[in-house]
Enzyme design. Sequence first.
Site, short mmCIF file in Angstrom:
data_model
loop_
_atom_site.label_atom_id
_atom_site.label_comp_id
_atom_site.label_asym_id
_atom_site.label_seq_id
_atom_site.Cartn_x
_atom_site.Cartn_y
_atom_site.Cartn_z
N TYR A 151 0.87 -1.18 0.00
CA TYR A 151 0.00 0.00 0.00
C TYR A 151 0.90 1.23 0.00
O TYR A 151 1.80 1.35 0.84
CB TYR A 151 -0.92 0.04 1.23
CG TYR A 151 -1.72 1.32 1.25
CD1 TYR A 151 -2.84 1.47 0.44
CD2 TYR A 151 -1.31 2.42 2.00
CE1 TYR A 151 -3.54 2.66 0.40
CE2 TYR A 151 -2.01 3.61 1.97
CZ TYR A 151 -3.13 3.73 1.17
OH TYR A 151 -3.81 4.92 1.13
N LYS A 155 3.41 10.23 7.82
CA LYS A 155 2.59 9.87 8.98
C LYS A 155 3.09 10.45 10.31
O LYS A 155 2.59 11.47 10.73
CB LYS A 155 2.43 8.35 9.05
CG LYS A 155 1.49 7.84 7.96
CD LYS A 155 0.81 6.53 8.32
CE LYS A 155 -0.42 6.30 7.46
NZ LYS A 155 -0.16 5.59 6.21
C1 LIG Z 1 -0.42 6.00 4.79
C2 LIG Z 1 0.58 5.57 3.81
C3 LIG Z 1 0.77 6.28 2.61
C4 LIG Z 1 -0.08 7.46 2.21
O1 LIG Z 1 0.10 8.55 3.06
P1 LIG Z 1 -1.04 9.70 3.11
O2 LIG Z 1 -0.45 10.72 4.03
O3 LIG Z 1 -2.27 9.06 3.63
O4 LIG Z 1 -1.20 10.22 1.72
C5 LIG Z 1 1.75 5.83 1.74
N1 LIG Z 1 2.51 4.76 2.04
C6 LIG Z 1 2.38 4.07 3.19
C7 LIG Z 1 3.28 2.91 3.48
C8 LIG Z 1 1.40 4.44 4.10
O5 LIG Z 1 1.23 3.72 5.23
#
Ligand SMILES: *Cc1c(COP(=O)(O)O)cnc(C)c1O
Length: 423
Positions: free
Chosen positions: A147, A273
């Site tokens: 993801y 994050k």
């Molecule tokens: C949450 C996440 C994203 C996307 O980040 P956003 O700030 O929600 O756009 C991309 N890669 C990984 C591994 C994630 O956990």
Amino acid sequence: MTDLLGLLAFDRAHVWHPYTSMTEPAAVRLVTGADGVRLTLDDGAQVVDAMSSWWSAIHGYRVPELDAALVEQSGRMSHVMFGGLTHAPAVRLAERLVAITPDPLQHVFLADSGSVSVEVAIKMVLQHQRGLGRPERTRLLTLRGGYHGDTFGCMSVCDPVGGMHSMFTAVLPPQVFADRPPAPGGDVAGWADGVRRLAAAHAHELAGIVVEPLLQGAGGMHAYDPACLVVLREVADEHGLVLVFDEIATGLGRTGHLFVSERVVPDILCVGKALTGGYLTLAAVLTTGEVARGISASESGVLMHGPTFMGNPLACAVALASLDLLERRDWRADVARLHDGLTSGLAPLRSAPGVADVRTLGAVGVVQLDHPVDVAKATQAALEEGVWIRPFRDLIYTMPPYVTDDDDVARICRAVARATEVA
Ligand SMILES: *Cc1c(COP(=O)(O)O)cnc(C)c1O
């Protein structure tokens, strides 16, 4: 009360939530405040946030140091454009990120969210290959079960089957998918053979490798054998591919390493994050000098990206304060303590009915069921134990704030157990 009901009614009629329908809206709870590791709900209940607001609020809420950094920075300047201008919060944050990541990573792009940082990383990979005179190298090798965010470039490297994005397949760039890497102790050699064969077959058209190192998060909470990272590095080197580690979920201590990239160094690293301790949206892309030079050698001569809110001073200031706090507090001890608490607290679930697997990595605890979770029931059961969780697919999991104390870790485990019973 009527005010709260009014808010919820308008929300239901007009406001989209993540992955929800406007015509059949899922239930939401109204949060009126957050303090320490607890969210306050509209009925006054205080519940432990076992999700850290989607893995970002590592220090919890209303953190005095972070609040102070925001107030202080807003008294100077909240935002200025980053084109032609610079400022101390952005420069200091870049300096800090260069210092705390592996030595080869020297150049920093400040992006406004995790997904955008992955888009920028993909663009860097493609521009780098163009700079090397290989414009035909446009595809990315990635892993099933990954993801990387919800925008189009990101979706193209998300899991093609189980991912949320299968309906966009026709408009996404077709990437090359290797098998999901084996769990620790699994058949790394067999997996590596497959990856090597795939990379060799597509080498002429491959530009880079994009993966979440060690832990695949939203694609299935799957922890894999660290030896797989060495294989990916070797494959990248053998075929001239840019290796991108998306550490948006794993970065800043969650797995027990400050960055997984300490073990195997990528050419590009995405951080997001937890970067601002969950206060504001901010991400960063770090690259080696080699990648930066490749980009400069491409026909534009520049990296073709520049968002309006690039390097937002408020976000940078709070990120700096969050990194200070991370260093000052003994995050390694906290993550180790959470690991022990989650491992022993969740272990009894291994033999519970409906449970397929229980696993922990760093401050991450996962219970995988043998059936899809009834999210509404599981959430309600956890709330009754005083804990907020957000299960998905067949997974009930927790990534608590690092500051969660032992009693609250035990409470989280009890809540996950209750949720597992009813889900
Ligand atoms: C949450 C996440 C994203 C996307 O980040 P956003 O700030 O929600 O756009 C991309 N890669 C990984 C591994 C994630 O956990």
